[in-house]
Design a protein around this motif. Structure first.
Motif, PDB file in Angstrom:
ATOM      1  N   UNK A  43      92.942 -35.511  57.534  1.00 19.87           N
ATOM      2  CA  UNK A  43      93.766 -34.419  57.007  1.00 19.87           C
ATOM      3  C   UNK A  43      93.661 -34.388  55.487  1.00 19.87           C
ATOM      4  N   UNK A  44      93.483 -33.186  54.945  1.00 19.85           N
ATOM      5  CA  UNK A  44      93.439 -32.981  53.504  1.00 19.85           C
ATOM      6  C   UNK A  44      94.574 -32.044  53.121  1.00 19.85           C
ATOM      7  N   UNK A  45      95.447 -32.511  52.231  1.00 23.09           N
ATOM      8  CA  UNK A  45      96.567 -31.707  51.757  1.00 23.09           C
ATOM      9  C   UNK A  45      96.384 -31.445  50.271  1.00 23.09           C
ATOM     10  N   UNK A  46      96.418 -30.178  49.883  1.00 21.38           N
ATOM     11  CA  UNK A  46      96.272 -29.801  48.478  1.00 21.38           C
ATOM     12  C   UNK A  46      97.638 -29.446  47.910  1.00 21.38           C
ATOM     13  N   UNK A  47      97.961 -30.028  46.772  1.00 28.35           N
ATOM     14  CA  UNK A  47      99.235 -29.788  46.107  1.00 28.35           C
ATOM     15  C   UNK A  47      98.969 -29.422  44.650  1.00 28.35           C
ATOM     16  N   UNK A  48      99.759 -28.525  44.106  1.00 26.09           N
ATOM     17  CA  UNK A  48      99.610 -28.159  42.698  1.00 26.09           C
ATOM     18  C   UNK A  48     100.808 -28.660  41.903  1.00 26.09           C
ATOM     19  N   UNK A  49     100.565 -28.994  40.637  1.00 23.74           N
ATOM     20  CA  UNK A  49     101.654 -29.362  39.741  1.00 23.74           C
ATOM     21  C   UNK A  49     101.353 -28.845  38.341  1.00 23.74           C
ATOM     22  N   UNK A  50     102.344 -28.820  37.459  1.00 23.93           N
ATOM     23  CA  UNK A  50     102.159 -28.232  36.127  1.00 23.93           C
ATOM     24  C   UNK A  50     101.461 -29.191  35.176  1.00 23.93           C
ATOM     25  N   UNK A  51     101.183 -28.698  33.991  1.00 27.44           N
ATOM     26  CA  UNK A  51     100.553 -29.523  32.960  1.00 27.44           C
ATOM     27  C   UNK A  51     101.471 -30.652  32.529  1.00 27.44           C
ATOM     28  N   UNK A  52     102.765 -30.360  32.448  1.00 24.90           N
ATOM     29  CA  UNK A  52     103.732 -31.372  32.039  1.00 24.90           C
ATOM     30  C   UNK A  52     105.061 -31.124  32.725  1.00 24.90           C
ATOM     31  N   UNK A  53     105.853 -32.193  32.853  1.00 29.98           N
ATOM     32  CA  UNK A  53     107.151 -32.123  33.517  1.00 29.98           C
ATOM     33  C   UNK A  53     108.194 -32.740  32.595  1.00 29.98           C
ATOM     34  N   UNK A  54     109.293 -32.009  32.357  1.00 30.21           N
ATOM     35  CA  UNK A  54     110.366 -32.554  31.535  1.00 30.21           C
ATOM     36  C   UNK A  54     111.092 -33.650  32.310  1.00 30.21           C
ATOM     37  N   UNK A  55     111.384 -34.740  31.628  1.00 21.69           N
ATOM     38  CA  UNK A  55     112.033 -35.879  32.275  1.00 21.69           C
ATOM     39  C   UNK A  55     113.546 -35.723  32.195  1.00 21.69           C
ATOM     40  N   UNK A  56     114.054 -34.726  32.912  1.00 30.00           N
ATOM     41  CA  UNK A  56     115.482 -34.439  32.977  1.00 30.00           C
ATOM     42  C   UNK A  56     115.896 -34.304  34.435  1.00 30.00           C
ATOM     43  N   UNK A  57     117.206 -34.424  34.669  1.00 31.47           N
ATOM     44  CA  UNK A  57     117.713 -34.336  36.040  1.00 31.47           C
ATOM     45  C   UNK A  57     117.578 -32.931  36.619  1.00 31.47           C
ATOM     46  N   UNK A  58     117.541 -31.920  35.741  1.00 27.20           N
ATOM     47  CA  UNK A  58     117.484 -30.543  36.236  1.00 27.20           C
ATOM     48  C   UNK A  58     116.075 -29.957  36.191  1.00 27.20           C
ATOM     49  N   UNK A  59     115.050 -30.808  36.116  1.00 24.50           N
ATOM     50  CA  UNK A  59     113.685 -30.298  36.100  1.00 24.50           C
ATOM     51  C   UNK A  59     113.379 -29.584  37.421  1.00 24.50           C
ATOM     52  N   UNK A  60     112.665 -28.458  37.367  1.00 24.36           N
ATOM     53  CA  UNK A  60     112.298 -27.760  38.608  1.00 24.36           C
ATOM     54  C   UNK A  60     111.156 -28.456  39.360  1.00 24.36           C
ATOM     55  N   UNK A  61     110.630 -29.520  38.780  1.00 17.00           N
ATOM     56  CA  UNK A  61     109.496 -30.215  39.393  1.00 17.00           C
ATOM     57  C   UNK A  61     109.899 -31.615  39.856  1.00 17.00           C
ATOM     58  N   UNK A  62     111.050 -31.691  40.501  1.00 20.35           N
ATOM     59  CA  UNK A  62     111.551 -32.980  40.958  1.00 20.35           C
ATOM     60  C   UNK A  62     110.600 -33.626  41.958  1.00 20.35           C
ATOM     61  N   UNK A  63     109.958 -32.812  42.803  1.00 23.94           N
ATOM     62  CA  UNK A  63     109.025 -33.355  43.793  1.00 23.94           C
ATOM     63  C   UNK A  63     107.846 -34.045  43.115  1.00 23.94           C
ATOM     64  N   UNK A  64     107.382 -33.467  42.001  1.00 24.51           N
ATOM     65  CA  UNK A  64     106.275 -34.084  41.264  1.00 24.51           C
ATOM     66  C   UNK A  64     106.705 -35.434  40.691  1.00 24.51           C
ATOM     67  N   UNK A  65     107.920 -35.510  40.157  1.00 25.63           N
ATOM     68  CA  UNK A  65     108.414 -36.775  39.614  1.00 25.63           C
ATOM     69  C   UNK A  65     108.566 -37.816  40.713  1.00 25.63           C
ATOM     70  N   UNK A  66     108.985 -37.384  41.894  1.00 26.81           N
ATOM     71  CA  UNK A  66     109.110 -38.319  43.017  1.00 26.81           C
ATOM     72  C   UNK A  66     107.738 -38.849  43.426  1.00 26.81           C
ATOM     73  N   UNK A  67     106.725 -37.994  43.329  1.00 25.00           N
ATOM     74  CA  UNK A  67     105.364 -38.445  43.644  1.00 25.00           C
ATOM     75  C   UNK A  67     104.916 -39.503  42.646  1.00 25.00           C
ATOM     76  N   UNK A  68     105.173 -39.267  41.359  1.00 28.36           N
ATOM     77  CA  UNK A  68     104.773 -40.225  40.329  1.00 28.36           C
ATOM     78  C   UNK A  68     105.520 -41.546  40.509  1.00 28.36           C
ATOM     79  N   UNK A  69     106.780 -41.467  40.893  1.00 27.55           N
ATOM     80  CA  UNK A  69     107.549 -42.687  41.155  1.00 27.55           C
ATOM     81  C   UNK A  69     106.929 -43.477  42.302  1.00 27.55           C
ATOM     82  N   UNK A  70     106.461 -42.754  43.315  1.00 31.76           N
ATOM     83  CA  UNK A  70     105.790 -43.405  44.448  1.00 31.76           C
ATOM     84  C   UNK A  70     104.480 -44.049  43.989  1.00 31.76           C
TER      85      UNK A  70
END
Length: 219
Positions: A43-70
């Motif tokens: 299985x191949x899953x393609x995901x997109x993310x932005x150039x940068x993510x603000x390190x705040x609790x209200x960032x709209x890219x929380x899923x991306x931060x969770x991936x980086x934490x993983x």
């Protein structure tokens, strides 16, 4: 550690900085698609993310931060680093002068799973050996039917399965034994094992100890 690719289901999750589906990123994605069509990847899953993510609790890219934490958790267990390609910097608002910490995302990042186990994040670096395993190299290995072997030493083989206990009570993932304190790398559960072999969350274990201490003093 190289699982038997004949009996193991390989899942590749490719994170791409949108909309940079250009060379060489586009070439790597197309090679991954070829790996899936040829059976090297199940299985191949393609995901997109932005150039940068603000390190705040209200960032709209929380899923991306969770991936980086993983990814960070995997790298720590493997004894390698994902920074770079991930790196932090401080951005300053030209109008207000306020500063914000942001995380710069790489153009492409690949995570590989053998069945449900995360077995590789690419690129990553072995800082001791000053060596980097690139996504190009990982994808080339997949194309030949091999599961890339990450840099660094072998990961800890102290999962709960080896110690005779069950998996995480919350999510079922394998636990890591840190001298009697079990930790789940997936959901963050922490706990211990009772004398009867049952897993108990750290908070529950503390309450049990306090209760036993109080009972002993009352006798």
């Amino acid at each position: 550690m190289t699982p038997d690719t004949q009996s193991t289901e390989i899942t590749a999750v490719c994170h791409v900085r949108a909309p940079l589906l250009l060379e060489p990123v586009d070439r790597q994605v197309e090679t991954l698609r070829a790996c899936e069509s040829e059976g090297a990847v199940d299985d191949l899953l393609l995901r997109s993310w932005p150039k940068e993510v603000t390190l705040t609790d209200d960032t709209p890219y929380q899923e991306a931060l969770e991936s980086v934490e993983r990814f960070d958790g995997w790298a720590d267990r493997r004894g390698v680093s994902i920074r770079p390609p991930f790196r932090e910097r401080t951005a300053t608002n030209q109008i207000s002068g306020e500063t914000t910490d942001v995380l710069i995302m790489p153009m492409l990042c690949l995570e590989l799973y053998a069945d449900d186990e995360l077995v590789g994040v690419f690129p990553h670096t072995d800082e001791n050996a000053d060596e980097t395993y690139t996504t190009d190299e990982a994808i080339a290995a997949l194309r030949t039917g091999e599961l890339p072997t990450p840099l660094g030493g072998e990961p800890e083989e102290t999962a709960a399965a080896d110690s005779g206990t069950d998996g995480c009570p919350d999510c079922g993932a394998s636990l890591i034994d840190g001298q009697g304190l079990f930790a789940c790398p997936e959901c963050g559960w922490l706990g211990t094992v009772t004398e009867t072999g049952q897993l108990v969350a750290r908070e529950e274990a503390s309450r049990t100890t306090e209760h036993e201490t109080a009972a002993a003093k009352s006798q």
